[in-house]
Design an enzyme around this catalytic site. Sequence first.
Site, PDB file in Angstrom:
ATOM      1  N   ARG A 118       3.327   1.700 -13.184  1.00 20.66           N
ATOM      2  CA  ARG A 118       3.805   2.356 -14.280  1.00 20.66           C
ATOM      3  C   ARG A 118       3.108   3.651 -14.547  1.00 20.66           C
ATOM      4  O   ARG A 118       2.464   3.811 -15.809  1.00 20.66           O
ATOM      5  CB  ARG A 118       3.549   1.524 -15.803  1.00 20.66           C
ATOM      6  N   SER A 119       3.314   4.637 -13.519  1.00 20.68           N
ATOM      7  CA  SER A 119       2.618   5.686 -13.504  1.00 20.68           C
ATOM      8  C   SER A 119       3.191   6.743 -14.672  1.00 20.68           C
ATOM      9  O   SER A 119       4.423   6.667 -15.036  1.00 20.68           O
ATOM     10  CB  SER A 119       2.711   6.516 -12.180  1.00 20.68           C
ATOM     11  N   TYR A 171      -7.560  10.650 -22.502  1.00 25.04           N
ATOM     12  CA  TYR A 171      -8.010  10.442 -21.186  1.00 25.04           C
ATOM     13  C   TYR A 171      -9.315  11.081 -21.187  1.00 25.04           C
ATOM     14  O   TYR A 171      -9.732  12.368 -21.638  1.00 25.04           O
ATOM     15  CB  TYR A 171      -7.156  11.408 -20.368  1.00 25.04           C
ATOM     16  N   TYR A 191       0.616  -1.168  -0.055  1.00 20.76           N
ATOM     17  CA  TYR A 191       0.133   0.064   0.049  1.00 20.76           C
ATOM     18  C   TYR A 191       0.791   1.115  -0.022  1.00 20.76           C
ATOM     19  O   TYR A 191       1.534   1.399   0.959  1.00 20.76           O
ATOM     20  CB  TYR A 191      -0.888  -0.404   1.340  1.00 20.76           C
TER      21      TYR A 191
END
Lengths: 533, 533
Positions: free
Chosen positions: B198-199, B446, B117
């Site tokens: 994989r930001s 997006y 987390y």
Amino acid sequence: MRRWNGWGDDTITYPLPASAARFLEQLIGPGTPPQDVRLEEAAAAVPPSRLPVHPLVLDSPIERIFHARGQSLPDWITLRCGDIHPLPDGVAYPSTESEVRELIGYAAAVGAGLIPYGGGTSVVGHINPLPGDAPVLTVDMSRLSGLKRFDDISHLATFGAGITGPDLEAQLRARGFTLGHFPQSFELSTLGGWIATRSSGQQSLGYGRIEKLFAGGKLESPAGSLELPAFPASAAGPDLREVVLGSEGRLGILTEATVRVTPLPESENFHAVFFPGFEQGLSAARQIVQARLPLSMLRLSTPTETETTLALAGHEYLIGLLERLLALRGVKDNKCMLLLGFAGRDAVIKTSRKEALNIADNCGGIRAGRTLGSRWHKNRFRTPYLRNTLWEMGYAIDTLETATGWDNIPAMIEAIESALRSALENEQVHVFTHLSHLYPYGSSLYTTYLFRLASNPDRRKVASETLRRWQTLKMAASQAIVAQGGTISHQHGIGTDHLPYLPAEKGKLGMAALAGLCKQFDPIGIMNPGKLV
Amino acid sequence: MRRWNGWGDDTITYPLPASAARFLEQLIGPGTPPQDVRLEEAAAAVPPSRLPVHPLVLDSPIERIFHARGQSLPDWITLRCGDIHPLPDGVAYPSTESEVRELIGYAAAVGAGLIPYGGGTSVVGHINPLPGDAPVLTVDMSRLSGLKRFDDISHLATFGAGITGPDLEAQLRARGFTLGHFPQSFELSTLGGWIATRSSGQQSLGYGRIEKLFAGGKLESPAGSLELPAFPASAAGPDLREVVLGSEGRLGILTEATVRVTPLPESENFHAVFFPGFEQGLSAARQIVQARLPLSMLRLSTPTETETTLALAGHEYLIGLLERLLALRGVKDNKCMLLLGFAGRDAVIKTSRKEALNIADNCGGIRAGRTLGSRWHKNRFRTPYLRNTLWEMGYAIDTLETATGWDNIPAMIEAIESALRSALENEQVHVFTHLSHLYPYGSSLYTTYLFRLASNPDRRKVASETLRRWQTLKMAASQAIVAQGGTISHQHGIGTDHLPYLPAEKGKLGMAALAGLCKQFDPIGIMNPGKLV
């Protein structure tokens, strides 16, 4: 025609000026020209193939010899002493994906190992058959080499993986584009080979390494086909492209690849700057690349490489003039040369050139104009031909490379060079290094070393003693790289020569993960066995 | 204090101007504010933990609720209707690598699942426990968050993986550097989370995606430790960094990461340009990115997004003025906005801005100066707070994203938007899209969509009907993305929500390879089970 036991086309030679020969002789002593075996003799010694007949499989001695070795120094020693074993038992030239699948099925059925073969330019043993009971089939990809799709909106081009550098660039240039991938092996190496070995081109600073250029493709493996879609980017889990990149034929055979292409630059030029010492050159190079200026190339030679390059170039009068002019400005014995490449839009080149040259000025650099840079650019694929000339004079030349962080660069150069210089007991070794692929966070180092072939009337003894020298040198340098915390290869790959040093950087769990991947794609272990892991 | 059932710090709100509320009501109808459950009520319903006692494991209901869900719309529905199950059975905050290893050993011994987390900002279910008999331990990485090493020669910084965006940037800024990674979740998300999913940050055009910024690190897994050395580049086989990137906690827990940092830019600015229609904006954006100009950001909104952004911004008078000025120059109803970001050296910015704006001019763009760009930059992490406001007004807002080649962009937008607009039978859905991460060979898309929460006196029925609406919408859009050949995620990852769509892009063999990797690192299957593969 392509040389069977040396570099490149046999109509191209790279004669060494007499002054350069004297320079070498002074450094490492006179060479003894070896007596190489002739192709006919070598062919006569080829044993029968162990492969059952198949319509796609050729087994003539000549085919098998031409696919027996790559371009490493041990490969040359083997080919030139004539004691070529093991050899592939057959060679196939598939021209469709279904023929590739058929060959994989055939190899699986007859228990043969399969070696994917691109341009045969590996310098670390990627395409060499290894000793063993199983027969070996080499799969030459040269017939899977067409342009399959060209997308001038998304700037993507799909080729058969066997296409060579010149053919690929010719197709792209006709459409106003370039891939911008120019490894020194460019004339012979292939797109599939670049991907399988994580190749890096001389202008990787501008265009990116093959990892960036390879968008997707198709792999045929014993476990089935893998299609890698050409997304511009993705967060959908681990990137399987990066598993295929550097897989060195262990996972399967790449049949096609989609690459990211760039419009041809408005202009392109190369500048040389000389620094009074290496420290200043290093500082300038680091500052320029860390300024994130859009250059296409940076290449910094150590003082020894600078001296050697100028000596081997011939043109004694012109070089002498240059040296006198530099000396007038305080740049003398320890001078080192930085090449800067620019490619792209004129306005951007103009700005980045000004900024980069200003940084160089501030580090004590003396601008030497475009002549040396243009010469480098014109001759950049010619250098490997020098290997032929040197061998025939009785000299061996080899290169090795690594990459590390900027903070570690001086110590790494010292570690590699001193390991090489002191490795042979009674032979001089001439060693020099350049930084050829620069990143904001570190650089590749490319070290060249020259030593004499053994001198003996018996060709086999020349081979065994020269090989022993090379093994000693290679081991010393590789151990130095590992001890100093560098990667065992920045651009050549692992093959067999770097295999003992891979666990140091991948770790036990990492090696197990790589072996597990091989098992997943190739449960029966027929793909290029003995390489990489 | 951080909101337990919504976005961000509870002292920060994003009130919507009355005009914006009217705009929304006209589009999708009046909202019915829902009656959310209070934290105390939710805590009272938490069942006992199934984990045996361990000194590092906390099991209070509040801890467990705070770590129960991420920030996806289904997560919000679950938290706000109060019917929160399953929950983690315990939460641990390791502060050393050895505590991480101890927790892995504990989980293995008691047969618990382990969920790493970071900031808890996943929008695809990465950190949610799934139904099952095994207890679940959530490992909160917030105490492994220090700066461990800083190398100002190689521009590398090593952090504990649990460090948040603001803490990381504060450490770097104090030293004159930036990572330049600014996802919308920046305020809460962590370095480890960015790597595991994989930001991609809003200025990825300039600084690169996390794949480029992540140089190396340490992973603790059930099968042992994996150390990834921070080489600038390597050809030593497949890149294991790229296996850890996007592994979503399935391979192990990343404890530290070394990142590539950049000196703070000399200056940074953002410009807005308006185009009379989307086609012109798209052409300009593509030409600018394909010119390889060194920009830090490009962001192109469709006409509907442009209209919505301006409407939600309030400032009716100023926006009205802008619109009248644009109308005078022919940019009216179908106008779309392109934001261009520049960061770096002044001289380079000046040149690239001139070149980029010239391209925009040639495509019919009208320059609108820096005001809108600066506003965007100032408010870029504020937008998620709007979700709280909208929910409380009775509206759900969600986003989804993909990436595809330039040739496929118009068809992809049409496919996604029309799938969403027509997915619900008796409810309007307001849909708009922008291109936020542009590459020379394609772009991310997006898409934001707004619809009404269900209206019902029974909170559980609000939840189930709103969830049904979301599921219908999400499935329609995901299927459209897959059918149109896009990746199922450009920046959010897979988690549980995208899991059904992953095989379409990885293929059967690719999925087997990913599953095999998980097995290699986690033979007993305790790491974040049920996510990714």
